[in-house]
Design a protein around this motif. Structure first.
Motif, PDB file in Angstrom:
ATOM      1  N   LYS A  83     119.306  -6.382 -52.695  1.00  0.00           N
ATOM      2  CA  LYS A  83     120.516  -5.559 -52.643  1.00  0.00           C
ATOM      3  C   LYS A  83     120.168  -4.073 -52.558  1.00  0.00           C
ATOM      4  N   ALA A  84     119.179  -3.638 -53.340  1.00  0.00           N
ATOM      5  CA  ALA A  84     118.770  -2.228 -53.331  1.00  0.00           C
ATOM      6  C   ALA A  84     118.263  -1.813 -51.948  1.00  0.00           C
ATOM      7  N   ARG A  86     119.092  -3.267 -49.032  1.00  0.00           N
ATOM      8  CA  ARG A  86     120.245  -3.265 -48.117  1.00  0.00           C
ATOM      9  C   ARG A  86     121.068  -1.986 -48.265  1.00  0.00           C
ATOM     10  N   GLU A  87     121.238  -1.518 -49.508  1.00  0.00           N
ATOM     11  CA  GLU A  87     122.087  -0.356 -49.770  1.00  0.00           C
ATOM     12  C   GLU A  87     121.343   0.973 -49.656  1.00  0.00           C
ATOM     13  N   SER A  88     120.044   0.928 -49.348  1.00  0.00           N
ATOM     14  CA  SER A  88     119.238   2.152 -49.329  1.00  0.00           C
ATOM     15  C   SER A  88     119.454   3.020 -48.100  1.00  0.00           C
ATOM     16  N   GLY A  89     120.048   2.468 -47.044  1.00  0.00           N
ATOM     17  CA  GLY A  89     120.238   3.245 -45.829  1.00  0.00           C
ATOM     18  C   GLY A  89     119.011   3.269 -44.931  1.00  0.00           C
ATOM     19  N   ASN A  93     116.915  -5.144 -42.568  1.00  0.00           N
ATOM     20  CA  ASN A  93     117.561  -6.342 -43.061  1.00  0.00           C
ATOM     21  C   ASN A  93     116.524  -7.233 -43.751  1.00  0.00           C
TER      22      ASN A  93
END
Length: 187
Positions: A83-84, A86-89, A93
């Motif tokens: 999750k971290a 994926r959300e890091s920008g 993937n």
């Protein structure tokens, strides 16, 4: 009184070195189409109730030029690490394989390269601002000493030294930016 003034140029230089070091770290986190373990340094994982760098929850490896793997030590953290990322920008993937997270690094398209070039430019500008802030602090110390009785010749000498140091570090930032932008645009 004016002979007593001694500007702590070592402190100014140390602070300017810190700005350069920070810039190098930020540049390392920019992905350029090649896999690098350092690109995950800014990614933090919510582990055990606090934000923790990825390299403290698993082993980061680069087995091939376009692949980064993370072997997560605690099975319970695998989903949080995924999750971290994926959300890091970072635009990557993650793919799960048990406790191993694989990050295939896609080819960069022209538009993404230009965006990364702009991001690198903004990182460099932030570093320049830091250097100029250190310069301002040095100049303020010199002005204070002038008000306390320093001669004008001494003031000009110290100001020239601080400006010379500033110019050297700004040039270093410009060189780092040029190198990074060339690396980003390289196909």
């Amino acid at each position: 009184m004016s002979d007593d003034f001694l500007l702590d140029t070592d402190d100014l230089e140390r602070r300017m070195d810190g700005a350069i070091s920070n810039l190098r770290t930020e540049f390392a986190s920019l992905r350029t189409g090649r896999a690098s373990a350092s690109m995950l340094e800014p990614v933090m994982v919510d582990a055990y109730g606090s934000m923790t760098p990825i390299n403290q929850v698993g082993t980061v490896n680069v087995p091939e030029p376009r692949m980064v793997t993370i072997n997560v030590w605690d099975k319970g953290l695998v989903n949080k690490v995924e999750k971290a990322i994926r959300e890091s920008g970072l635009g990557i993937n993650p793919q799960l394989n048990g406790t191993i997270i694989m990050l295939p690094i896609p080819e960069l398209n022209e538009e993404r390269r230009r965006e990364l070039g702009k991001v690198a430019g903004s990182y460099a500008e932030n570093a320049r601002v830091s250097i100029r802030n250190v310069r301002r602090d040095g100049m303020d110390q010199i002005k204070k000493a002038k008000n306390d009785g320093m001669s004008e010749d001494d003031q000009k000498l110290w100001e020239a030294e601080v400006q010379e140091m500033t110019d050297k570090y700004i040039k270093s930032i410009d060189d780092l930016l040029e190198t990074k932008q060339a690396e980003i645009m390289q196909v």
